[in-house]
Design an enzyme around this catalytic site. Structure first.
Site, PDB file in Angstrom:
ATOM      1  CD  GLU A   1      35.372  38.556  23.029  1.00  0.00           C
ATOM      2  OE1 GLU A   1      34.970  38.011  24.067  1.00  0.00           O
ATOM      3  OE2 GLU A   1      35.192  38.089  21.888  1.00  0.00           O
TER       4      GLU A   1
ATOM      5  NE  ARG B   1      29.639  39.131  35.662  1.00  0.00           N
ATOM      6  CZ  ARG B   1      30.413  39.019  34.594  1.00  0.00           C
ATOM      7  NH1 ARG B   1      31.400  38.175  34.566  1.00  0.00           N
ATOM      8  NH2 ARG B   1      30.184  39.759  33.524  1.00  0.00           N
TER       9      ARG B   1
ATOM     10  CE  LYS C   1      31.712  42.622  26.726  1.00  0.00           C
ATOM     11  NZ  LYS C   1      32.945  41.977  26.265  1.00  0.00           N
TER      12      LYS C   1
HETATM   13  P1  ATP Z   1      32.019  38.224  27.932  1.00  0.00           P
HETATM   14  O1  ATP Z   1      30.875  37.378  28.319  1.00  0.00           O
HETATM   15  O2  ATP Z   1      31.939  38.731  26.529  1.00  0.00           O
HETATM   16  O3  ATP Z   1      33.376  37.687  28.322  1.00  0.00           O
HETATM   17  P2  ATP Z   1      32.581  40.219  29.902  1.00  0.00           P
HETATM   18  O4  ATP Z   1      31.585  41.140  30.507  1.00  0.00           O
HETATM   19  O5  ATP Z   1      33.334  39.295  30.760  1.00  0.00           O
HETATM   20  O6  ATP Z   1      31.772  39.498  28.778  1.00  0.00           O
HETATM   21  P3  ATP Z   1      35.113  41.185  28.922  1.00  0.00           P
HETATM   22  O7  ATP Z   1      35.385  42.115  27.813  1.00  0.00           O
HETATM   23  O8  ATP Z   1      35.698  39.826  28.874  1.00  0.00           O
HETATM   24  O9  ATP Z   1      33.560  41.109  29.055  1.00  0.00           O
HETATM   25  O10 ATP Z   1      35.492  41.898  30.290  1.00  0.00           O
HETATM   26  C1  ATP Z   1      36.733  42.528  30.515  1.00  0.00           C
HETATM   27  C2  ATP Z   1      37.084  42.425  31.966  1.00  0.00           C
HETATM   28  O11 ATP Z   1      36.078  43.016  32.778  1.00  0.00           O
HETATM   29  C3  ATP Z   1      37.212  40.978  32.402  1.00  0.00           C
HETATM   30  O12 ATP Z   1      38.373  40.854  33.200  1.00  0.00           O
HETATM   31  C4  ATP Z   1      35.971  40.737  33.199  1.00  0.00           C
HETATM   32  O13 ATP Z   1      36.189  39.781  34.198  1.00  0.00           O
HETATM   33  C5  ATP Z   1      35.673  42.123  33.786  1.00  0.00           C
HETATM   34  N1  ATP Z   1      34.242  42.259  34.040  1.00  0.00           N
HETATM   35  C6  ATP Z   1      33.231  42.069  33.169  1.00  0.00           C
HETATM   36  N2  ATP Z   1      32.031  42.241  33.765  1.00  0.00           N
HETATM   37  C7  ATP Z   1      32.290  42.554  35.046  1.00  0.00           C
HETATM   38  C8  ATP Z   1      31.466  42.853  36.178  1.00  0.00           C
HETATM   39  N3  ATP Z   1      30.133  42.862  36.095  1.00  0.00           N
HETATM   40  N4  ATP Z   1      32.074  43.141  37.340  1.00  0.00           N
HETATM   41  C9  ATP Z   1      33.421  43.150  37.439  1.00  0.00           C
HETATM   42  N5  ATP Z   1      34.244  42.876  36.418  1.00  0.00           N
HETATM   43  C10 ATP Z   1      33.704  42.586  35.235  1.00  0.00           C
END
Ligand code: ATP
Ligand code: MG
Length: 558
Positions: free
Chosen positions: A34, A260, A270
């Protein structure tokens, strides 16, 4: 350093099985950020997984911005994310997409659901909807608007789209089951009114689709075979499947969840990263203490080391926290192999060689990488006055200290053997110069009589040295799990950045390209700051120390 060959994991097992039985001819994955912030080390895991799987099985990975929240998203974030993915070493070729590319199709599918009696316009307030949702142990209650006719729903939805209603007055909900044990299936909202402009679609839309509705359809439209996401979406999978089952989509991707990546001593939320940046607690998204990819890059972490780290931590279904030391080990291994060596003195004190001719400047050869002759060698200047590290001298050295002290002989790396004769102090009793005599027969650092000299210290010639700002970094937080505390700010490490205004460097380092990495002998790995280093004003960041001293230091602090 090459990233080691991909280790097998449960997702690769599933993919290999799908290919073997012919369920898919070609693997298609996507990375779906996002554009509402900067990428961090956790995202790197998802990037390496999605792009890595596509690469290893000769498939493709799409870049897709999940841009359905216009208030929080921006062009700036999108650009930074795209840059970071490329910097990590991956390419989407011509497959650069946005959920907003599908807004028209998403809308048409919503109309399809309404016509099938599977979606309705709810005119309750957000609070009323929340209150009727039930709990884990109690079913939800049906909305009074759940029985609206298809025609009524179509008319209202069209007016929502036309921007006739204020934000929050109506939503479109999927009609599933208010008594489902899975709360995600209790008539989830799929569209909401936001009369706000979007960074890509401008003012075209007054309604925006929700994540759960958008994501599965975007996956299907792009022909994604495996939709890899983090564990918090496990309970959303029935909704992902429900939406696709009701619609004439081209395919039905399989969602697979993995744990994660969490690292200790830092935060990857974030929201909290935004707080650190906007409250000025760090210098920006690329502050070298942050776990953002921009920060790690500026700190000097090579992209290959981050990829290797993501391979090494592996992929599981069980949430764990990885020690920051694991990442640092990957960085050290990469830089040990790839960073040329140089000499720098962080906390300089003068060393004067009284029997060395005052006008003489010698050029001495020094290996650029003692373990790898391919790096060649360079010439470094040697002269009567040098700088050495203040801590390499002790007036009253304890047992086991093999460096310089009164009457002691040490080796100046690549230089000569010198023996301390006396020190010079100021009125405050501080040492301002250490005086030595040198043995001209020891050029290069070896005594012809093979006499034992245990200590070797680094130095730079005072005449040619370049004065430099050097920044030493430490953990950003003082506790392993700062993210667990809402008041994470009180755990910021006050010593996470130390600025040394007048370190002394080998002259050639002033011309280093921004971002270039070096091992400063005996001190650690350093890189020329990407943003502020310039020939007239060198600035270096310490990427990582030579050895893992963190555990020891922690022990002492406790
Ligand atoms: P939000 O809470 O804004 O959704 P987010 O960290 O999930 O935060 P995204 O931009 O949706 O942010 O993340 C993009 C991709 O990265 C998604 O598929 C998410 O699952 C993955 N992702 C985010 N944080 C992690 C993490 N700590 N470890 C592995 N994958 C991650
Ligand atoms: Mg997310």
């Amino acid at each position: 350093m090459e990233t080691s060959p991909a280790r097998s994991n449960f997702i690769r097992d599933i993919i290999e099985d799908d290919l073997r039985v012919g369920r898919h001819q070609r693997i298609v994955t996507r990375f779906p950020p996002e554009p509402n912030g900067y990428l961090h080390i956790g995202h790197a895991k998802s990037i390496c997984l999605n792009f890595g799987v596509a690469r290893d099985y000769a498939g493709q990975c799409n870049m897709r911005f999940d841009d359905t929240n216009p208030e929080k998203e921006s062009e700036e974030f999108e650009r930074a994310i795209a840059e970071d993915v490329q910097w990590l070493g991956f390419s989407w070729d011509d497959r650069y997409f946005h959920a907003s590319d599908y807004f028209e199709q998403l809308h048409d599918y919503a109309v399809h659901l309404i016509k099938a009696g599977l979606a309705y316009v709810d005119s309750q307030s957000a609070e009323e909807i929340r209150n009727a949702r039930g709990t884990l142990t109690e079913p939800g209650r049906d909305s009074p608007w759940r029985a609206r006719t298809v025609d009524e729903n179509l008319a209202l939805f069209a007016r929502m789209r036309a921007g006739e209603f204020a934000d929050g007055t109506h939503v479109l909900r999927a009609k599933i089951d208010m008594a489902s044990p899975n709360i995600n299936l209790r008539d989830p909202t799929i569209y909401r009114i936001r009369r706000t402009t979007h960074h890509r679609t401008g003012a075209s839309w007054a309604i925006y689709p929700m994540y759960d509705y958008t994501h599965c359809i975007s996956d299907a439209l792009e022909g994604i075979t495996h939709s890899l996401c983090t564990l918090e979406f496990e309970d959303h999978r029935p909704l992902y499947d429900w939406v696709l089952d009701q619609l004439p989509v081209p395919c039905h991707p399989r969602q697979i969840e993995f744990a994660r990546l969490e690292l200790n001593y830092t935060i990857t939320s974030k929201r909290k990263l935004h707080a650190l940046v906007h409250e000025g607690l760090v210098s920006g998204w690329d502050d070298p203490r942050l776990p953002t990819l921009k920060g790690l890059r500026r700190r000097g972490y090579p992209a290959a080391a981050i990829r290797e780290f993501c391979e090494r931590v592996g992929l599981t279904k069980k949430q764990t926290t990885i020690d920051m030391g694991v990442l640092e080990t990957c960085v050290r291994e990469d830089l040990d192999a790839n960073a040329p060596r140089a000499m720098a003195v962080l906390d300089p004190v003068k060393l004067v060689i009284d029997n060395y001719p005052a006008e003489l400047v010698e050029s001495l050869p020094a290996a650029n990488h003692p373990k790898n002759p391919d790096f060649g060698s360079r010439e470094i200047a040697f002269s009567r006055e040098l700088y050495i590290e203040r801590e390499d001298f002790m007036e009253d050295p304890p047992k086991g200290f093999f460096r310089l002290g009164p009457g002691r002989e040490v080796r100046l790396r690549y230089g000569y053997l010198v023996t301390c004769t006396h020190v010079e102090k100021n009125d405050a009793g501080e040492i301002i110069a250490i005086h030595c005599s040198y043995d001209p027969a020891t050029r290069g650092g070896n005594a012809p009589d093979n006499r034992q000299v245990k200590g070797t210290i680094h130095w730079v010639s005072a005449a040619t040295a370049v004065s430099t700002e050097v920044r030493l970094y430490d953990r950003l937080f003082t506790i392993p799990d700062p993210g667990s505390d809402d008041d994470f700010r009180i755990h910021l490490n006050p010593d996470s950045q130390r600025v040394l205004p007048a370190a002394q460097l080998e002259a050639a380092l002033a011309d280093a390209a921004p971002g270039a990495s070096f091992q400063f002998e005996r001190l650690g790995y350093f890189c020329a700051d990407l943003r502020e280093h310039a020939p007239g004003r060198p600035v270096f960041n310490r990427t990582v120390t030579l050895r893992d001293t963190w555990a020891k230091v922690q022990g002492k602090r406790d």
